[in-house]
Design a protein around this motif. Structure first.
Motif, short mmCIF file in Angstrom:
data_model
loop_
_atom_site.label_atom_id
_atom_site.label_comp_id
_atom_site.label_asym_id
_atom_site.label_seq_id
_atom_site.Cartn_x
_atom_site.Cartn_y
_atom_site.Cartn_z
N ILE A 260 37.73 48.27 35.81
CA ILE A 260 37.73 47.11 34.91
C ILE A 260 36.61 46.15 35.32
O ILE A 260 36.55 45.75 36.49
N SER B 272 49.47 51.49 31.12
CA SER B 272 49.90 52.82 31.55
C SER B 272 51.35 53.04 31.09
O SER B 272 52.13 52.11 31.02
N LEU C 141 37.08 43.97 38.54
CA LEU C 141 38.43 43.49 38.87
C LEU C 141 39.31 44.62 39.39
O LEU C 141 40.33 44.37 40.03
N ASN D 271 51.03 40.02 31.58
CA ASN D 271 50.14 40.99 32.18
C ASN D 271 49.39 41.67 31.03
O ASN D 271 50.00 42.39 30.25
N PRO D 272 48.09 41.39 30.86
CA PRO D 272 47.43 41.80 29.61
C PRO D 272 47.29 43.31 29.44
O PRO D 272 47.33 44.06 30.41
N ILE E 97 45.24 46.77 27.65
CA ILE E 97 43.88 47.21 27.33
C ILE E 97 43.88 47.72 25.89
O ILE E 97 44.75 48.51 25.51
P1 AMP Z 1 47.41 49.18 33.02
O1 AMP Z 1 48.57 48.39 32.59
O2 AMP Z 1 47.65 49.81 34.35
O3 AMP Z 1 46.94 50.19 32.05
O4 AMP Z 1 46.18 48.22 33.16
C1 AMP Z 1 46.00 47.10 32.38
C2 AMP Z 1 45.37 46.10 33.30
O5 AMP Z 1 44.17 45.64 32.71
C3 AMP Z 1 46.15 44.83 33.49
O6 AMP Z 1 47.16 44.96 34.43
C4 AMP Z 1 45.09 43.85 33.92
O7 AMP Z 1 44.87 43.94 35.32
C5 AMP Z 1 43.86 44.36 33.24
N1 AMP Z 1 43.45 43.49 32.13
C6 AMP Z 1 43.68 43.68 30.84
N2 AMP Z 1 43.17 42.67 30.10
C7 AMP Z 1 42.59 41.83 30.97
C8 AMP Z 1 41.90 40.59 30.83
N3 AMP Z 1 41.68 40.05 29.64
N4 AMP Z 1 41.46 39.98 31.96
C9 AMP Z 1 41.67 40.56 33.16
N5 AMP Z 1 42.32 41.72 33.37
C10 AMP Z 1 42.78 42.35 32.28
#
Ligand code: AMP
Ligand code: MG
Length: 362
Positions: free
Chosen positions: A185, A145, A196, A64-65, A67
């Motif tokens: 996003i 988060s 997204l 799960n990528p 940010i």
């Molecule tokens: P969070 O963990 O709630 O801060 O949010 C991070 C979210 O960013 C991840 O769960 C993904 O949904 C989204 N995200 C991060 N990098 C990517 C990527 N390269 N492609 C698509 N979604 C991404």
């Protein structure tokens, strides 16, 4: 490990405290940081072993990528292979702010940071403490988060502590997050750009600034994609926060119908011996006398207040041990799309239609 908590005065930021946080980050440790959306869990984005530590601390699946948070627009050049004109326009218009941009990554970004994707997500947060930290140290900070997987995103340092005390080196307390839900996003590696995850920056604003139509990923309001193959964004693959209680969203053509239907559901559930909760707004807070717990998230006159109060309210229901939560719904307002996206995920898409004031189901 002992988690150190540093309290900041956002009006006057103590650079010695920032240096202490920088030391932790440089030594490969984890620091929870305040942002205007929710609190993040930060580590050096360019070290794969640090991103692995982030997943471990959260108890989150590692594809799960994350940010990457930057303090300057020039930092994006270090990690992105290409910055399309439209992405540049969006960064110029909305950064620092609640917008995350997806770009093709450079090889310098390690796989664990992007969940193995060839794209990277980047954002410049709009919080004086975290912006100062990023600018003073020059560190690119990977951050999801700062909650345990399965809990709502944290909007205060206290929430972070409840989830991660003893699991990370440091928490920077910069006060409550003012927006309260995660960033918008947008994927700029596709044409047209695609949202997204909805947030405070809207499709209309993005279309205006980029001069391009902006698509919305159909999965945003689709059913659970857990278990299915090849989700568009890895973030959508996993079940999101779901409260310990059943959360049921009640929709209706008229607010009056919703209030009456929830009243009936509460009585029915209480008759079955279940402890009930209602998630409501200032306008209706007095109208559920039969519910065990009533939580007011904000006011419908300004639905930004609903976004700001949402996650704290969901945490409280869990803390108070209710069995079933009935939530009013919030479509149509300025931030309705972003709020409903989070509520639908938390409810596991359990929605009841209130018709003519009569509840039917559940
Ligand atoms: P969070 O963990 O709630 O801060 O949010 C991070 C979210 O960013 C991840 O769960 C993904 O949904 C989204 N995200 C991060 N990098 C990517 C990527 N390269 N492609 C698509 N979604 C991404
Ligand atoms: Mg999250």
């Amino acid at each position: 490990m002992k988690t150190q908590i540093l309290e900041f005065n956002p009006e006057w930021i103590d650079s010695r405290l920032l240096e202490a946080a920088g030391d932790v980050l440089r030594s490969g440790g984890l620091v929870a940081f305040p942002t205007e959306t929710v609190y993040g869990l930060g580590g050096d984005a360019l070290r794969g072993e640090v991103s692995r530590k982030i997943y471990a601390a959260k108890g989150r699946p590692s594809d799960n990528p994350l940010i990457v948070h930057v303090g300057r627009i020039e930092d994006v050049d270090k990690i992105a292979a290409r910055i399309p004109e439209q992405a540049r326009a969006a960064m110029d218009a909305f950064w620092p702010g609640p917008l995350t941009i997806i770009l093709e990554k450079k090889p310098i970004v390690p796989d664990p940071t992007t969940g193995g994707l060839r794209t990277v997500a980047v954002r410049m947060p709009d919080h004086p403490v975290t912006l100062a930290l990023l600018r003073q140290t020059g560190i690119l900070m990977a951050g999801p988060s700062a909650n345990l997987s399965g809990k709502p995103s944290p909007t205060t340092a206290r929430h972070v502590r409840a989830d991660l005390d003893g699991r990370i080196e440091m928490i920077l307390d910069g006060g409550p997050s003012c927006l309260g839900i995660e960033s918008t996003i947008v994927d700029f590696t596709v044409t047209p750009p695609m949202i997204l995850r909805p947030g405070f920056v809207s499709a209309e604003q993005l279309a205006y600034v980029t001069g391009s139509p902006v698509a919305l990923d159909p999965a945003v309001f689709g059913k659970e994609t857990a278990g299915k193959e090849a989700p568009r964004a890895p973030g959508m693959k996993y079940r999101h926060y779901a409260p310990a209680a059943d959360l049921i969203l009640v929709e209706g053509a008229e607010p009056e119908h919703v209030v009456r239907a929830i009243g009936e559901y509460v009585l029915r559930a209480a008759a079955e011996g279940r402890r009930t909760g209602v998630l409501t707004t200032e306008e209706n807070r007095e109208r559920y006398p039969a519910a065990d717990v009533v939580r007011c998230v904000g006011s419908r006159r300004d639905d930004a207040t609903v976004a700001a109060g949402l996650y704290a309210a969901l945490r409280e229901f869990d803390d108070l041990g209710v069995d079933v939560i009935y939530s009013e719904s919030f479509p149509g307002g300025e931030h309705g799309q972003a709020i409903m996206n989070r509520l639908l995920k938390a409810a596991g898409h359990q929605v009841l239609e209130a018709e003519h004031g009569r509840g039917h189901g559940p």
